[in-house]
Design a protein around this motif. Sequence first.
Motif, short mmCIF file in Angstrom:
data_model
loop_
_atom_site.label_atom_id
_atom_site.label_comp_id
_atom_site.label_asym_id
_atom_site.label_seq_id
_atom_site.Cartn_x
_atom_site.Cartn_y
_atom_site.Cartn_z
N ASP A 2 1.12 -1.00 0.02
CA ASP A 2 -0.12 0.18 -0.04
C ASP A 2 0.59 1.10 0.30
O ASP A 2 2.05 1.47 -0.32
CB ASP A 2 -0.60 -0.39 1.05
N TYR A 3 0.36 2.11 -0.19
CA TYR A 3 1.34 3.60 -0.12
C TYR A 3 0.67 4.83 0.83
O TYR A 3 -0.96 4.94 1.11
CB TYR A 3 1.51 4.01 -1.30
N GLY A 4 0.82 5.71 0.84
CA GLY A 4 0.79 6.76 1.82
C GLY A 4 2.07 8.01 1.27
O GLY A 4 2.76 7.83 0.65
N HIS A 5 1.29 9.43 1.66
CA HIS A 5 1.89 10.50 1.24
C HIS A 5 3.65 11.01 2.13
O HIS A 5 2.91 11.18 3.58
CB HIS A 5 1.23 11.39 0.82
N LEU A 6 3.76 11.58 1.75
CA LEU A 6 5.73 12.28 2.70
C LEU A 6 4.68 13.86 2.28
O LEU A 6 4.66 14.31 0.58
CB LEU A 6 6.45 12.13 2.25
N LEU A 7 4.60 14.82 3.09
CA LEU A 7 4.68 15.78 3.23
C LEU A 7 5.53 16.60 4.00
O LEU A 7 6.32 16.32 4.18
CB LEU A 7 2.95 16.31 4.21
N ALA A 8 5.71 17.81 2.99
CA ALA A 8 7.53 18.84 4.19
C ALA A 8 7.39 19.16 5.72
O ALA A 8 8.36 18.75 5.91
CB ALA A 8 7.47 20.18 3.02
N GLU A 9 6.23 18.63 5.80
CA GLU A 9 5.79 19.15 7.65
C GLU A 9 6.23 17.94 8.23
O GLU A 9 6.24 17.79 9.89
CB GLU A 9 4.68 19.99 7.96
N MET A 10 6.11 17.34 7.55
CA MET A 10 6.61 15.70 8.33
C MET A 10 7.75 15.27 8.58
O MET A 10 8.24 14.29 9.61
CB MET A 10 5.84 14.33 7.52
N GLU A 11 8.82 16.27 7.78
CA GLU A 11 10.36 15.63 7.82
C GLU A 11 10.71 16.29 9.56
O GLU A 11 10.69 17.04 9.58
CB GLU A 11 10.85 16.39 6.41
N VAL A 12 11.60 15.19 9.62
CA VAL A 12 12.52 16.13 11.34
C VAL A 12 13.57 15.30 10.75
O VAL A 12 13.77 14.63 9.13
CB VAL A 12 11.94 14.94 12.14
N HIS A 13 14.91 15.57 11.43
CA HIS A 13 15.56 15.94 11.10
C HIS A 13 16.91 15.16 12.37
O HIS A 13 16.19 15.76 13.22
CB HIS A 13 16.53 17.13 10.95
#
Length: 261
Positions: free
Chosen positions: A79-90
């Motif tokens: 299956d798949y999902g979306h990656l959003l810019a706000e989900m990026e951590v560092h």
Amino acid sequence: MLSDAVRTELADELEGAERDRVAIDPLIARHPDIDVVDAYEIQLINIRRRLDAGARVVGHKVGLSSKAMQQMMGVDEPDYGHLLAEMEVHEDVPVEAGRYLFPRVEVEVGFVLGADLPGAECTEEDVLAATVAFAPAIELIDSRIKDWNIGLADTISDNASSAGFVLGAQRVAPKDIDIKAIDAVLTRNGDVVAEGRSDAVLGDPVIAVAWLARKVASFGVRLKAGDIVLPGSCTRAIDARPGDEFHAEFAGLGSVRLQFT
């Protein structure tokens, strides 16, 4: 098949669960007739809401990419999902564990696309030609469903249980490494908690990315230059607790770390 009204109602529930950090009962327990089409439409309702509020899609993730997980869920494809810019951590900014309900981490070889992928006709050769680099990655997964008691429709509706991601600094061109033979070791607070190899993902993570390109094309979506694709985990998922520090080491690909407060 659910009505549009019920799909919207369930999307509202998932949105509220993530916002308020209060998990909800499994969707399939209350709506046994929910199917995969319903689930993707529910996911897309909430993705569109976030895009309307200013979010930006930066890629996609593939889930259920091991045969063992597919057998457990009773399915024959990921299956798949979306990656959003706000989900990026560092790596250098600790993540607050309390932002999530039941956080876990997974070890993945990330793909960074340098060119658009074809849609319905995408092949593994197309993926390799379009990939500018592989990167060490950790995906932060979470479930807005109580106690991770999920079926296929639950996780798809819930953006494939995605919550965040972090990429390590190193980039390696596809020609410089065998994507099917990257050993990975995950430590938590210095102790080894998981080990795996990149071919745990459908025998070759490239297969997962090609599948994804074909799948999203049916929803009018294309994978584009600059996108990040997480093809699935090399290892089992590991619970993340406040104070935990994770370090994933990939043979020939570098490392990535993620810390929780």
